[in-house]
Design a protein around this motif. Structure first.
Motif, PDB file in Angstrom:
ATOM      1  N   PHE A   7       0.579  -1.488  -0.316  1.00 43.65           N
ATOM      2  CA  PHE A   7       0.493  -0.150   0.274  1.00 43.65           C
ATOM      3  C   PHE A   7       0.989   1.558   0.089  1.00 43.65           C
ATOM      4  N   ASP A   8      -0.108   2.307  -0.825  1.00 44.04           N
ATOM      5  CA  ASP A   8       1.286   3.503  -0.081  1.00 44.04           C
ATOM      6  C   ASP A   8       0.274   4.142   0.570  1.00 44.04           C
ATOM      7  N   VAL A 100       1.203  -8.095   4.155  1.00 40.61           N
ATOM      8  CA  VAL A 100       0.480  -6.690   3.877  1.00 40.61           C
ATOM      9  C   VAL A 100       1.595  -6.069   3.818  1.00 40.61           C
ATOM     10  N   CYS A 101       2.177  -5.140   2.953  1.00 39.44           N
ATOM     11  CA  CYS A 101       3.402  -4.145   3.200  1.00 39.44           C
ATOM     12  C   CYS A 101       2.868  -2.562   3.361  1.00 39.44           C
ATOM     13  N   VAL A 102       3.194  -2.428   3.880  1.00 36.17           N
ATOM     14  CA  VAL A 102       3.329  -0.741   3.209  1.00 36.17           C
ATOM     15  C   VAL A 102       4.220   0.618   2.537  1.00 36.17           C
ATOM     16  N   ALA A 103       4.653   0.739   1.868  1.00 36.83           N
ATOM     17  CA  ALA A 103       5.681   1.524   0.970  1.00 36.83           C
ATOM     18  C   ALA A 103       5.197   3.313   0.535  1.00 36.83           C
ATOM     19  N   ILE A 125       7.639   0.830   5.375  1.00 38.54           N
ATOM     20  CA  ILE A 125       8.814   1.427   4.588  1.00 38.54           C
ATOM     21  C   ILE A 125       8.410   2.956   4.198  1.00 38.54           C
ATOM     22  N   THR A 126       9.398   4.075   4.515  1.00 36.02           N
ATOM     23  CA  THR A 126       9.034   4.988   4.197  1.00 36.02           C
ATOM     24  C   THR A 126      10.624   5.469   2.623  1.00 36.02           C
ATOM     25  N   SER A 127      10.031   6.562   1.432  1.00 33.73           N
ATOM     26  CA  SER A 127      11.195   6.383   0.331  1.00 33.73           C
ATOM     27  C   SER A 127      12.353   6.974   1.016  1.00 33.73           C
ATOM     28  N   GLU A 128      11.875   7.759   2.416  1.00 34.19           N
ATOM     29  CA  GLU A 128      13.642   8.558   2.869  1.00 34.19           C
ATOM     30  C   GLU A 128      13.940   8.013   2.929  1.00 34.19           C
ATOM     31  N   GLU A 129      13.503   6.911   3.962  1.00 34.52           N
ATOM     32  CA  GLU A 129      14.229   5.424   4.636  1.00 34.52           C
ATOM     33  C   GLU A 129      15.244   4.368   3.209  1.00 34.52           C
TER      34      GLU A 129
END
Length: 223
Positions: A7-8, A100-103, A125-129
């Motif tokens: 998921f976004d 289920v993941c979140v990115a 996880i995030t784009s900055e990470e």
């Protein structure tokens, strides 16, 4: 058959009105002004941060974020920022045996705040990470590593065609557009978006039965 759903974050799991409202207050402009500018620059294909740069030409966004944190006006997320279907929808996917993941394109702190809410996700996880942001192909390469499944067994769910649906589809993932938030409503019925989307939903709770139906349709048939 689908093994993993990724998921976004912004306007898929989390509402962005608090985020942009806080920026407007910090910049001392009406909230509607900044909100309208965010919509305008995004519709023009620009990064939404350009809205802040229009208001404050030459602004150093990283320095300004630090200043906000030091002044006690930094990023904040709590239960009220989640869309109401998030917990039920994500849990239903996990109950169905899916990873289920979140990115999404978010800061490191946003990732920490979202993880602290303990939503039903295997990893967040995030784009900055990661050090890379959508729509770069390298972002979706990392999504596949996160998914721990082949591209054709991984679904990316998002609201933004240019950042989520089209690049994910180009990279070989299956895609689901969620029609909510400014971009989901603006482009959710757009022909190019629908052409790149395997599914379209208005709520995360609609996704588990759609994937179950796809599994029944595409799985082996008894004779």
């Amino acid at each position: 058959m689908v093994a993993t759903v990724v998921f976004d974050i912004g306007e898929t799991l989390v509402r962005d009105d608090r985020y942009w409202g806080a920026w407007a207050d910090w910049l001392n402009v009406p909230r509607h002004t900044l909100s309208a500018l965010v919509g305008a620059v995004t519709a023009l294909g620009m990064d939404n941060a350009e809205a802040v740069r229009i208001l404050r030409p030459g602004i150093d966004l990283h320095a300004e974020r630090r200043a906000r944190e030091e002044a006690g006006y930094g990023e904040h997320l709590d239960e009220t920022d989640l869309y109401p279907d998030v917990r039920q929808g994500l849990q239903a996917l996990r109950d169905a045996g899916l990873r289920v993941c979140v990115a999404g394109n978010q800061t490191r702190k946003a990732g920490d705040l979202l993880r602290a809410l303990s939503i039903p996700a295997d990893i967040i996880i995030t784009s900055e990470e990661w050090g890379v942001a959508k729509p770069a192909p390298e972002f979706f390469e990392k999504v596949l590593q996160l998914a721990d499944a082949p591209a054709q067994e991984t679904v990316y769910v998002g609201d933004h065609p240019a950042n989520d649906i089209i690049p994910a589809k180009t990279f070989g993932l299956r895609t689901c557009v969620i029609r909510r938030g400014p971009w989901g409503y603006l482009w959710g019925n757009d022909a190019a978006t629908l052409n790149a989307a395997d599914w379209k939903i208005d709520s995360i709770t609609q996704l588990p039965p759609l994937l179950a139906e796809s599994k029944r349709r595409d799985g082996p048939h008894s004779t």
